[in-house]
Design a protein around this motif. Sequence first.
Motif, PDB file in Angstrom:
ATOM      1  N   UNK A 152       1.091  -0.533  -0.380  1.00  9.22           N
ATOM      2  CA  UNK A 152       0.296   0.051   0.138  1.00  9.22           C
ATOM      3  C   UNK A 152       0.985   1.392  -0.235  1.00  9.22           C
ATOM      4  N   UNK A 153       0.529   2.035  -0.727  1.00  5.36           N
ATOM      5  CA  UNK A 153       1.855   3.549  -0.771  1.00  5.36           C
ATOM      6  C   UNK A 153       0.770   4.424  -0.421  1.00  5.36           C
ATOM      7  N   UNK A 154       1.009   5.469   0.529  1.00  2.00           N
ATOM      8  CA  UNK A 154       0.492   6.439   1.431  1.00  2.00           C
ATOM      9  C   UNK A 154       0.920   7.908   1.090  1.00  2.00           C
ATOM     10  N   UNK A 155       0.394   8.326   0.966  1.00  5.44           N
ATOM     11  CA  UNK A 155       0.581   9.525   0.461  1.00  5.44           C
ATOM     12  C   UNK A 155       0.151  10.892   1.989  1.00  5.44           C
ATOM     13  N   UNK A 156       0.958  11.806   2.140  1.00  8.76           N
ATOM     14  CA  UNK A 156       0.512  12.257   3.555  1.00  8.76           C
ATOM     15  C   UNK A 156       1.519  13.848   3.419  1.00  8.76           C
ATOM     16  N   UNK A 157       0.873  14.223   4.183  1.00  6.03           N
ATOM     17  CA  UNK A 157       0.795  15.801   4.070  1.00  6.03           C
ATOM     18  C   UNK A 157       1.199  16.463   5.274  1.00  6.03           C
ATOM     19  N   UNK A 158       2.320  16.749   5.608  1.00  3.74           N
ATOM     20  CA  UNK A 158       2.636  17.626   7.338  1.00  3.74           C
ATOM     21  C   UNK A 158       2.175  19.461   7.550  1.00  3.74           C
ATOM     22  N   UNK A 159       1.352  19.575   8.224  1.00  7.63           N
ATOM     23  CA  UNK A 159       1.266  21.322   8.129  1.00  7.63           C
ATOM     24  C   UNK A 159       2.393  21.397   9.169  1.00  7.63           C
ATOM     25  N   UNK A 160       1.993  22.669  10.264  1.00  4.60           N
ATOM     26  CA  UNK A 160       2.462  22.358  11.679  1.00  4.60           C
ATOM     27  C   UNK A 160       1.601  21.989  12.475  1.00  4.60           C
ATOM     28  N   UNK A 161       3.139  20.999  12.745  1.00  2.00           N
ATOM     29  CA  UNK A 161       3.300  19.853  13.653  1.00  2.00           C
ATOM     30  C   UNK A 161       2.169  18.605  13.560  1.00  2.00           C
ATOM     31  N   UNK A 162       1.467  18.268  12.488  1.00  2.00           N
ATOM     32  CA  UNK A 162      -0.111  17.830  12.576  1.00  2.00           C
ATOM     33  C   UNK A 162       0.701  17.012  10.806  1.00  2.00           C
ATOM     34  N   UNK A 163      -0.002  15.786  10.658  1.00  2.00           N
ATOM     35  CA  UNK A 163       0.158  14.953   9.418  1.00  2.00           C
ATOM     36  C   UNK A 163      -1.196  14.688   9.253  1.00  2.00           C
ATOM     37  N   UNK A 164      -1.085  14.722   8.111  1.00  2.00           N
ATOM     38  CA  UNK A 164      -2.735  13.777   7.273  1.00  2.00           C
ATOM     39  C   UNK A 164      -2.617  13.077   6.476  1.00  2.00           C
ATOM     40  N   UNK A 165      -2.999  11.195   6.318  1.00  2.00           N
ATOM     41  CA  UNK A 165      -2.482  10.344   5.364  1.00  2.00           C
ATOM     42  C   UNK A 165      -3.858  10.007   4.544  1.00  2.00           C
ATOM     43  N   UNK A 166      -3.778  10.052   3.550  1.00  2.00           N
ATOM     44  CA  UNK A 166      -4.895   9.879   2.417  1.00  2.00           C
ATOM     45  C   UNK A 166      -4.926   8.049   2.995  1.00  2.00           C
ATOM     46  N   UNK A 167      -5.910   7.300   1.906  1.00  2.00           N
ATOM     47  CA  UNK A 167      -6.637   6.348   2.472  1.00  2.00           C
ATOM     48  C   UNK A 167      -5.318   4.730   1.644  1.00  2.00           C
ATOM     49  N   UNK A 168      -5.054   5.678   0.936  1.00  2.00           N
ATOM     50  CA  UNK A 168      -3.469   4.753   0.482  1.00  2.00           C
ATOM     51  C   UNK A 168      -4.252   4.245  -0.877  1.00  2.00           C
ATOM     52  N   UNK A 169      -2.994   3.647  -1.997  1.00  2.00           N
ATOM     53  CA  UNK A 169      -3.011   2.572  -2.835  1.00  2.00           C
ATOM     54  C   UNK A 169      -2.523   1.792  -2.783  1.00  2.00           C
ATOM     55  N   UNK A 170      -2.991   0.753  -3.020  1.00  2.00           N
ATOM     56  CA  UNK A 170      -3.154  -0.733  -3.247  1.00  2.00           C
ATOM     57  C   UNK A 170      -2.766  -1.627  -3.802  1.00  2.00           C
ATOM     58  N   UNK A 171      -1.596  -1.305  -4.707  1.00  2.00           N
ATOM     59  CA  UNK A 171      -0.520  -1.991  -5.888  1.00  2.00           C
ATOM     60  C   UNK A 171      -0.314  -3.349  -5.454  1.00  2.00           C
ATOM     61  N   UNK A 172      -0.688  -4.102  -6.517  1.00  2.00           N
ATOM     62  CA  UNK A 172      -0.700  -5.672  -6.472  1.00  2.00           C
ATOM     63  C   UNK A 172       0.598  -5.698  -7.828  1.00  2.00           C
ATOM     64  N   UNK A 173       1.452  -6.547  -7.707  1.00  2.00           N
ATOM     65  CA  UNK A 173       2.090  -6.989  -9.036  1.00  2.00           C
ATOM     66  C   UNK A 173       2.524  -8.266  -9.103  1.00  2.00           C
ATOM     67  N   UNK A 174       1.942  -8.798 -10.215  1.00  2.00           N
ATOM     68  CA  UNK A 174       1.497  -9.738 -10.531  1.00  2.00           C
ATOM     69  C   UNK A 174       3.028 -10.351 -10.953  1.00  2.00           C
ATOM     70  N   UNK A 175       3.735 -11.983 -11.536  1.00  2.00           N
ATOM     71  CA  UNK A 175       5.069 -12.105 -11.810  1.00  2.00           C
ATOM     72  C   UNK A 175       4.411 -12.638 -12.815  1.00  2.00           C
TER      73      UNK A 175
END
Lengths: 111, 109
Positions: free
Chosen positions: B86-109
């Motif tokens: 899962x790849x997460x994106x987050x932003x930082x503000x003043x002392x506070x971080x907000x995360x997104x829900x993420x993107x679940x990546x599945x790589x098949x062989x």
Amino acid sequence: EPEVTQTPSHQVTQMGQEVILRCVPISNHLYFYWYRQILGQKVEFLVSFYNNEISEKSEIFDDQFSVERPDGSNFTLKIRSTKLEDSAMYFCASSEVETQYFGPGTRLLVL
Amino acid sequence: EDKVVQSPLSLVVHEGDTVTLNCSYEVTNFRSLLWYKQEKKAPTFLFMLTSSGIEKKSGRLSSILDKKELFSILNITATQTGDSAIYLCATSGTYKYIFGTGTRLKVLA
């Protein structure tokens, strides 16, 4: 390589009991954070801590929660009277400035 | 209300494919945008972006920030099964971080 450590890795408790989750941040870091992640949901910010006081807290961080840095190395999160909905993975993180490094987490299960 | 939105929510690709993950944000006191990879447990840091238009690269991963349009992308080229996470994106503000829900990546062989 320095890392954030957390104890315990798992904690099972009864509803209404107090729990203390422990973290040892990276030694030269100045900012400390607690997050939680309910199973299958996103990482949620709880609180940040700098210079021995809370810098910012979220709506989740109500009177049932408290944080402390009791000595030069530990950073703790206390939940006074646990509820079922407190069951989650709790992550501690620390940063020197802005890049946060996460600990492995404590999985809390409230029964 | 501050928010971070990631898309797609999930993605399945084959090894060797290139993927682009998106993150848009609306936050007050924006300072930086961070990308994390979450496998079994804790998020591990990938990139921190503070300036628009400057691409950050680490091996097959790269990321760029657009502060005017308020988004960032994370590119992974020549994907491998070990990129599954899962790849997460987050932003930082003043002392506070907000995360997104993420993107679940599945790589098949």
